[in-house]
Design an enzyme around this catalytic site. Sequence first.
Site, PDB file in Angstrom:
ATOM      1  N   GLU A  40     -49.277-115.466  20.437  1.00 47.74           N
ATOM      2  CA  GLU A  40     -48.936-114.105  20.840  1.00 47.74           C
ATOM      3  C   GLU A  40     -48.320-113.367  19.655  1.00 47.74           C
ATOM      4  OE1 GLU A  40     -48.284-110.678  22.014  1.00 47.74           O
ATOM      5  OE2 GLU A  40     -49.167-111.964  23.581  1.00 47.74           O
ATOM      6  N   SER A 106     -49.298-103.077  25.010  1.00 47.37           N
ATOM      7  CA  SER A 106     -47.982-103.697  24.869  1.00 47.37           C
ATOM      8  C   SER A 106     -48.119-104.875  23.920  1.00 47.37           C
ATOM      9  CB  SER A 106     -47.438-104.162  26.220  1.00 47.37           C
ATOM     10  OG  SER A 106     -48.272-105.157  26.786  1.00 47.37           O
ATOM     11  N   ASN A 108     -46.006-108.309  23.382  1.00 51.33           N
ATOM     12  CA  ASN A 108     -44.907-109.194  23.766  1.00 51.33           C
ATOM     13  C   ASN A 108     -45.485-110.409  24.474  1.00 51.33           C
ATOM     14  OD1 ASN A 108     -45.077-106.677  25.832  1.00 51.33           O
ATOM     15  ND2 ASN A 108     -44.840-108.579  26.963  1.00 51.33           N
ATOM     16  N   THR A 117     -47.389-103.092  37.823  1.00 58.71           N
ATOM     17  CA  THR A 117     -46.902-102.836  39.183  1.00 58.71           C
ATOM     18  C   THR A 117     -47.299-103.909  40.177  1.00 58.71           C
ATOM     19  OG1 THR A 117     -48.856-101.490  39.708  1.00 58.71           O
ATOM     20  CG2 THR A 117     -46.946-100.338  38.824  1.00 58.71           C
ATOM     21  N   ALA A 119     -50.224-104.677  41.559  1.00 60.43           N
ATOM     22  CA  ALA A 119     -51.284-104.400  42.525  1.00 60.43           C
ATOM     23  C   ALA A 119     -52.506-105.276  42.242  1.00 60.43           C
ATOM     24  CB  ALA A 119     -51.675-102.924  42.479  1.00 60.43           C
ATOM     25  N   VAL A 222     -52.912-113.741  15.353  1.00 59.60           N
ATOM     26  CA  VAL A 222     -54.209-114.301  14.974  1.00 59.60           C
ATOM     27  C   VAL A 222     -55.026-113.200  14.296  1.00 59.60           C
ATOM     28  CG1 VAL A 222     -56.365-115.307  15.792  1.00 59.60           C
ATOM     29  CG2 VAL A 222     -54.183-116.048  16.781  1.00 59.60           C
ATOM     30  N   HIS A 429     -56.100 -99.312  32.255  1.00 64.11           N
ATOM     31  CA  HIS A 429     -57.061-100.226  32.868  1.00 64.11           C
ATOM     32  C   HIS A 429     -58.374-100.264  32.082  1.00 64.11           C
ATOM     33  CE1 HIS A 429     -55.027 -99.666  37.110  1.00 64.11           C
ATOM     34  NE2 HIS A 429     -54.281-100.334  36.246  1.00 64.11           N
ATOM     35  N   ASN A 463     -59.405-107.605  30.751  1.00 60.48           N
ATOM     36  CA  ASN A 463     -60.106-106.524  31.443  1.00 60.48           C
ATOM     37  C   ASN A 463     -61.404-106.131  30.754  1.00 60.48           C
ATOM     38  OD1 ASN A 463     -57.961-106.441  33.240  1.00 60.48           O
ATOM     39  ND2 ASN A 463     -57.026-104.621  32.347  1.00 60.48           N
ATOM     40  N   THR A 475     -56.545-106.333  37.304  1.00 62.33           N
ATOM     41  CA  THR A 475     -55.931-107.597  36.894  1.00 62.33           C
ATOM     42  C   THR A 475     -56.457-108.788  37.683  1.00 62.33           C
ATOM     43  OG1 THR A 475     -53.932-106.452  36.192  1.00 62.33           O
ATOM     44  CG2 THR A 475     -53.748-108.821  36.568  1.00 62.33           C
TER      45      THR A 475
END
Length: 494
Positions: A40, A106, A108, A117, A119, A222, A429, A463, A475
Amino acid sequence: MTRTFPGRVDVAVVGSGPCGAAVARTLSERAPGLTVAVFEAGPQLTAEPGRHVKSIADPAARAEARRRSEGPAPAPDGRTARPGTYLLPDGYRAPGEDGLPAAAMSRNVGGMGVHWTGACPRPGESERIGFLPDLDDLLTEAERLLAVRHDAFDDAPFTGLVRARLAAAFDAGRSANRTVRAMPLAVRRDADGRVTWSGTDVVLGDATLAHPGVSLHADAHVRRVRTAHGRVTGVLVRDLRHGGEQEVAARAVVVAADALRTPQLLWASGIRPPALGRYLNDQHQVVLAARLAEVMDPGAGEAGHATAAARHSGVSWVPYTDAEPFHGQVMQLDASPVPLADGVVPAPGSIVGLGWFCAKDIRAEDRVTFDTTRTDADGMPAPRVHYTLTARDRATLDAARKAVRRAAEALGRPLDAEPITLPLGSSLHYQGTVRMGESDDGTCVCGPDSQVWGTAGLYVAGNGVIPTATACNPTLTSVALAVGAARHIAAALR
């Protein structure tokens, strides 16, 4: 100080978001003798790798965790990203095109899985991937890994009323599995009312985190996937803490970054199928808020204290249909991540936020390309987005605006004169750039097992693998496809 990455593993996973975590978890359960290293580029925010930031009790610590997720630099032109994400600094819009000005990422441990969220709706009708006969089995397994519930807030104030009013407005003519219902959520609710949203730590699970053959490496970027003679051989990793680069040999590599950085890494590595970066698919989005009509405050007990049920309000779902190619996420006040204006003191659950996500007209012309002369803040080929709404996309947006207003009026009183159309890219998304296909026909990057055409042992996840035009939150589907990839790897390497 220095640190050493493994010199050789069975499987190297690039990216620690929900899909990378699903690959590691599935491999640890199906083929526990394999060694797996997850790399990561971002930092580890919490002691438990990938814990959801909403589970951090201290507000200052929560804000700091989000800040540390926000990548190398803020956008230079005043555009504002959501907390925990960062925008493309440039290259997000080509002249004469619509672009994706709100495209964000993001960086992390846990990826977007520590900010989302929760969903987890299942795709329906043409959202589904028709050439995968085991899709429902994979979706069920994804629900297990994400700890999805269908009844998390069914006892919250006004939830039944919200769904009844939405059903009256939308259910006519829909098939039984496309009617208004509770939104499936990746969440745990304890007996005392505490809510824990599933982060990537939940996907990994305690057993995988403790598995001696599984290692997680934060601040490890990477930079290349290595190949030889049509087969993957490993990855080149840069240590962002102490400097230096190291080759890590691997029998299989899974690139599970996101729909922008996964094709970036493949392109930088010289792996360039014709469809790489193409068929980029965002879900354009309209929002509106409403106040429920003819309700009283149910949140106070006899002594005037809030009841446990009032601590969280419901999340409802108006599913996608081919006739109405958008999906509604209906979040009552206490469950909404978007704060309302100061001074509004409603009954808990009586202010409702409505977000309608639209399916995109998928085209090869919508794509992300990579600059041969310029690099981004990480020294990787700089992405350039080419993206335009078609006439059908604009018609879908118009229909969504009417539908979300119809929903608001069914609930009570809209709080805005007109729905707000969010800047393109706001959905977070993005899909399609390493899309799956049934055969190697030039329109897809990988096959039904997520293995990249022409490069044995190289898989993609996230995705970007989803090949269909979807409006539902992606997701669950992308984790399901990652499970399918991991099962294939386990069988091949065991």
